[in-house]
Design a protein around this motif. Structure first.
Motif, mmCIF file in Angstrom:
data_model
loop_
_atom_site.group_PDB
_atom_site.id
_atom_site.type_symbol
_atom_site.label_atom_id
_atom_site.label_comp_id
_atom_site.label_asym_id
_atom_site.label_seq_id
_atom_site.Cartn_x
_atom_site.Cartn_y
_atom_site.Cartn_z
ATOM 1 N N VAL A 17 21.954 -6.857 14.291
ATOM 2 C CA VAL A 17 23.354 -6.591 14.778
ATOM 3 C C VAL A 17 23.719 -7.506 16.057
ATOM 4 O O VAL A 17 24.779 -8.289 16.203
ATOM 5 N N VAL A 18 23.325 -7.662 16.964
ATOM 6 C CA VAL A 18 23.690 -8.158 18.230
ATOM 7 C C VAL A 18 23.957 -10.426 17.375
ATOM 8 O O VAL A 18 24.921 -10.830 18.091
ATOM 9 N N THR A 19 22.701 -10.827 17.036
ATOM 10 C CA THR A 19 23.126 -11.729 16.400
ATOM 11 C C THR A 19 24.343 -12.050 15.810
ATOM 12 O O THR A 19 25.041 -12.959 15.526
ATOM 13 N N VAL A 20 24.679 -10.979 14.643
ATOM 14 C CA VAL A 20 25.934 -10.693 13.841
ATOM 15 C C VAL A 20 27.156 -10.568 14.227
ATOM 16 O O VAL A 20 28.012 -11.393 14.646
ATOM 17 N N VAL A 21 27.231 -10.320 16.097
ATOM 18 C CA VAL A 21 28.416 -9.677 16.013
ATOM 19 C C VAL A 21 28.385 -10.525 17.799
ATOM 20 O O VAL A 21 29.604 -11.151 17.681
ATOM 21 N N SER A 22 27.756 -11.573 18.180
ATOM 22 C CA SER A 22 27.791 -12.437 18.305
ATOM 23 C C SER A 22 28.147 -14.379 18.299
ATOM 24 O O SER A 22 29.333 -14.477 18.418
ATOM 25 N N GLN A 23 27.993 -13.963 16.249
ATOM 26 C CA GLN A 23 27.514 -14.966 15.688
ATOM 27 C C GLN A 23 29.636 -14.416 15.847
ATOM 28 O O GLN A 23 30.484 -16.022 15.405
ATOM 29 N N VAL A 24 29.394 -13.701 14.756
ATOM 30 C CA VAL A 24 31.194 -13.453 14.714
ATOM 31 C C VAL A 24 32.327 -13.867 15.755
ATOM 32 O O VAL A 24 33.416 -13.786 15.502
ATOM 33 N N ALA A 25 32.096 -13.026 17.792
ATOM 34 C CA ALA A 25 32.694 -12.640 17.970
ATOM 35 C C ALA A 25 32.988 -13.709 19.088
ATOM 36 O O ALA A 25 33.352 -14.301 20.010
ATOM 37 N N ALA A 26 31.852 -14.808 18.827
ATOM 38 C CA ALA A 26 31.940 -15.759 19.783
ATOM 39 C C ALA A 26 31.463 -16.859 19.597
ATOM 40 O O ALA A 26 31.818 -17.965 19.323
ATOM 41 N N VAL A 27 30.122 -17.124 18.769
ATOM 42 C CA VAL A 27 30.005 -18.692 18.692
ATOM 43 C C VAL A 27 30.509 -19.609 17.716
ATOM 44 O O VAL A 27 30.835 -19.976 17.600
ATOM 45 N N SER A 28 30.739 -18.351 16.846
ATOM 46 C CA SER A 28 31.731 -19.039 15.289
ATOM 47 C C SER A 28 33.358 -19.932 16.436
ATOM 48 O O SER A 28 33.381 -20.858 15.561
ATOM 49 N N GLN A 29 33.678 -18.983 17.427
ATOM 50 C CA GLN A 29 34.606 -19.567 18.015
ATOM 51 C C GLN A 29 34.900 -20.428 19.220
ATOM 52 O O GLN A 29 35.528 -21.275 18.914
ATOM 53 N N VAL A 30 33.562 -21.003 18.882
ATOM 54 C CA VAL A 30 33.068 -21.919 19.900
ATOM 55 C C VAL A 30 33.115 -23.308 18.968
ATOM 56 O O VAL A 30 31.869 -23.667 18.477
ATOM 57 N N GLU A 31 34.084 -24.407 19.307
ATOM 58 C CA GLU A 31 34.119 -25.449 18.203
ATOM 59 C C GLU A 31 33.938 -26.468 19.610
ATOM 60 O O GLU A 31 35.063 -26.667 20.167
ATOM 61 N N ILE A 32 32.601 -27.196 18.980
ATOM 62 C CA ILE A 32 32.688 -28.497 19.633
ATOM 63 C C ILE A 32 32.817 -30.362 18.507
ATOM 64 O O ILE A 32 31.905 -29.916 17.681
ATOM 65 N N LEU A 33 33.478 -31.033 18.668
ATOM 66 C CA LEU A 33 34.311 -32.019 17.541
ATOM 67 C C LEU A 33 33.370 -31.246 16.473
ATOM 68 O O LEU A 33 33.307 -32.346 15.137
ATOM 69 N N GLY A 34 34.477 -30.591 16.215
ATOM 70 C CA GLY A 34 34.425 -29.963 14.896
ATOM 71 C C GLY A 34 33.847 -29.170 13.877
ATOM 72 O O GLY A 34 33.950 -28.959 12.967
ATOM 73 N N LYS B 75 38.574 -35.824 24.804
ATOM 74 C CA LYS B 75 38.993 -36.966 25.767
ATOM 75 C C LYS B 75 38.566 -37.769 23.909
ATOM 76 O O LYS B 75 39.076 -39.095 24.121
ATOM 77 N N GLY B 76 38.385 -37.275 23.254
ATOM 78 C CA GLY B 76 38.599 -38.358 22.192
ATOM 79 C C GLY B 76 39.822 -38.473 21.787
ATOM 80 O O GLY B 76 41.007 -39.703 21.320
ATOM 81 N N ARG B 77 40.431 -36.830 22.045
ATOM 82 C CA ARG B 77 42.610 -36.743 22.107
ATOM 83 C C ARG B 77 43.007 -37.785 22.450
ATOM 84 O O ARG B 77 43.857 -39.086 22.513
ATOM 85 N N LEU B 81 45.381 -41.115 21.768
ATOM 86 C CA LEU B 81 46.914 -40.682 22.148
ATOM 87 C C LEU B 81 47.126 -41.746 23.346
ATOM 88 O O LEU B 81 48.080 -42.536 23.178
ATOM 89 N N GLU B 82 46.036 -43.188 23.640
ATOM 90 C CA GLU B 82 46.570 -44.491 24.416
ATOM 91 C C GLU B 82 46.511 -45.006 23.338
ATOM 92 O O GLU B 82 47.537 -45.928 23.706
ATOM 93 N N GLY B 83 45.669 -44.721 22.310
ATOM 94 C CA GLY B 83 46.293 -46.336 21.294
ATOM 95 C C GLY B 83 47.585 -45.604 20.301
ATOM 96 O O GLY B 83 48.315 -46.933 20.677
ATOM 97 N N SER B 84 47.705 -44.758 20.179
ATOM 98 C CA SER B 84 49.226 -43.684 20.060
ATOM 99 C C SER B 84 50.629 -44.906 21.256
ATOM 100 O O SER B 84 51.762 -45.080 20.790
ATOM 101 N N ASN B 85 49.783 -44.145 22.718
ATOM 102 C CA ASN B 85 50.857 -45.156 23.004
ATOM 103 C C ASN B 85 51.073 -46.803 23.596
ATOM 104 O O ASN B 85 52.057 -46.838 23.537
#
Lengths: 189, 289
Positions: A17-34, B75-77, B81-85
């Motif tokens: 339960v904790v894993t699913v809740v954490s995943q859905v409520a927090a981890v999935s919402q932290v996006e780094i480099l897409g 940083k990527g942005r 933006l620097e390039g665009s600027n």
């Protein structure tokens, strides 16, 4: 023994339960480099590595089911993939009993990759639209990379949660298991 | 015992796989009002408040990790933006360049129309070189004899007289500016009609002198000085400059009303910033008024 089983079951349910809740409520919402981390395959693989194939498979099935219900997605997809991950990592522990410190990392990466590929394949097979392309590949690779970074900490947390509920302390095991026919620690209790 | 355990494990595994496939099949087969969908909605409605609470509780952690992600994304942005600027800056510079050239051409056109210089067959040219001295006494333009330019042709820009052509090649010419000591231009004070010669004074390249003004003429600072045109009626003594081209404004007068009066003027044309000029290639009526 009964106490151990009950304790273990409760702890596994709580982890689920904790894993699913954490995943859905927090981890999935932290996006780094897409991309973002995916705790679920890591936890399923860790549970399989710690408690063995059958409990790992049951845990994978349960956490997959909960995930499908929580996200209102096609029921059965996640449970099928995660039970395979839980079972496979449990069998690895039973057959090879790997002791290396980076085993959780390798297993976590493999589990994440398998989960990502499995979800993509099943989604395509079910006829749903998948945005195939480089962005998807980037997202998959990003998730695998993030999971690689957190695989060992996740494994250590799960092991800490389950260790005293197991019939046999894996830390004290030094003998390699049989290469075939090994069973989960639960079967020895 | 061992076989039983193995068998039990395999059975359980098979049951789980079968259960997953069955759920998958049923879920896909039924409508949105089906039993499994209803159960899913029920679980979701139970799960949603937990999820909401967890989302609130985990917000600080999410924000913390999100901050790292945002920083990396930023940083990527930033580089994007620097390039665009840079691109936008280049376009803005090109735009302002075009605006400035347009303004110069427009003022040249206005001068041509107002001064009746269209009949002087003006050739528009761009300044492509400048003498490196601080006096900026000559510039090179990108039009030459191929465009009808000859030695001695007057050169103007939108503000007024600039100088005259001193050297001509096929596709380029050198223009000697008013600030050159070699150049003297017949000029008159527009208001009073007092006539003299404008040439470089000793003060500096922008500090022209208006010489040979009779002492009976009173010249005040600010008075406009224009080219005088041809004064003589004798043939062969035509001025090179059409009458009425603005030269500059009187800045100060020393010893006014005397034979020794010194009249200083500043050119209207900024001789240090010439870009577009026109060469007047044909005299109009012998440059007489």
């Amino acid at each position: 023994m009964n106490l151990n089983y009950r304790t273990l079951s409760w702890r596994l349910a709580l982890i689920c339960v904790v894993t699913v809740v954490s995943q859905v409520a927090a981890v999935s919402q932290v996006e780094i480099l897409g991309a973002n981390a995916d705790l679920v395959p890591l936890v399923a693989a860790s549970v399989g590595l710690i408690v063995g194939a059958l409990p790992g498979a049951i845990f994978g099935f349960a956490i997959g089911m909960l995930l499908d219900f929580a996200l209102v997605e096609t029921v059965g997809v996640a449970s099928l993939i995660l039970l395979a991950i839980g079972y496979a990592s449990g069998r690895l522990r039973e057959l090879r009993d790997p002791q290396g410190a980076i085993v959780p990392l390798i297993v976590g990466v493999a589990a994440t990759a398998a989960a990502q590929i499995g979800f993509s394949l099943l989604t395509v097979l079910l006829g749903q639209t998948v945005p195939l392309g480089l962005s998807l590949l980037w997202e998959l690779l990003g998730t695998v990379a993030f999971n690689a970074a957190i695989a060992i900490p996740v494994y250590l947390v799960i092991r800490r949660c389950l260790l005293d509920a197991l019939p046999e302390d894996p830390r004290r095991r030094r003998r390699r298991a049989y290469t075939t026919g090994g069973l989960s620690p639960l079967s020895r209790s | 015992m061992y076989d039983r355990t193995i068998r039990r494990r395999r059975l359980t595994l098979a049951a789980l796989v079968a259960c997953s496939l069955l759920l998958l099949t049923v879920y896909f087969g039924e409508s949105n009002d089906g039993a499994l969908h209803n159960v899913q909605r029920g679980v979701f409605s139970v799960f949603a408040p937990i999820q909401e609470g967890a989302s609130t509780v985990l917000k600080p952690a999410r924000d913390l990790f999100g901050w790292f992600g945002d920083t990396i994304d930023a940083k990527g942005r930033l580089s994007e933006l620097e390039g665009s600027n840079q691109q936008l800056r280049a376009r803005a510079i090109a735009g302002s360049e075009a605006l400035r050239v347009n303004a110069q051409l427009q003022s040249l056109l206005n001068l041509d129309n107002a001064g009746g210089l269209a009949a002087a067959k003006p050739v528009t040219a761009r300044v492509i070189g400048r003498s490196p001295t601080v006096w900026y006494s000559t510039v090179t333009i990108n039009q030459g004899s191929d465009s009808g330019i000859k030695n001695g042709n007057p050169v103007i820009n939108g503000d007024g007289l600039v100088g005259q052509v001193s050297t001509v090649s096929g596709n380029a010419s050198i223009v000697t500016l008013l600030s050159d000591g070699e150049l003297a231009v017949p000029a008159r004070v527009s208001a009073s009609g007092a006539q003299g010669v404008a040439e470089t004074g000793a003060g500096g390249p922008d500090d022209l002198r208006l010489k040979f003004i009779a002492r009976r003429y009173r010249v005040d600072p600010g008075a406009a000085v224009v080219t005088a045109g041809t004064l003589s009626t004798a043939p062969g003594l035509e001025s090179l400059y059409p009458p009425g081209i603005p030269i500059g404004a009187v800045t100060r007068v020393v010893d006014p009303g005397t034979d020794a009066q010194k009249i200083y003027l500043r050119t209207y044309a900024d001789l240090q910033r010439l870009e577009i000029v026109q060469v007047l290639t044909a005299p109009i009526n012998g440059n007489r008024r």
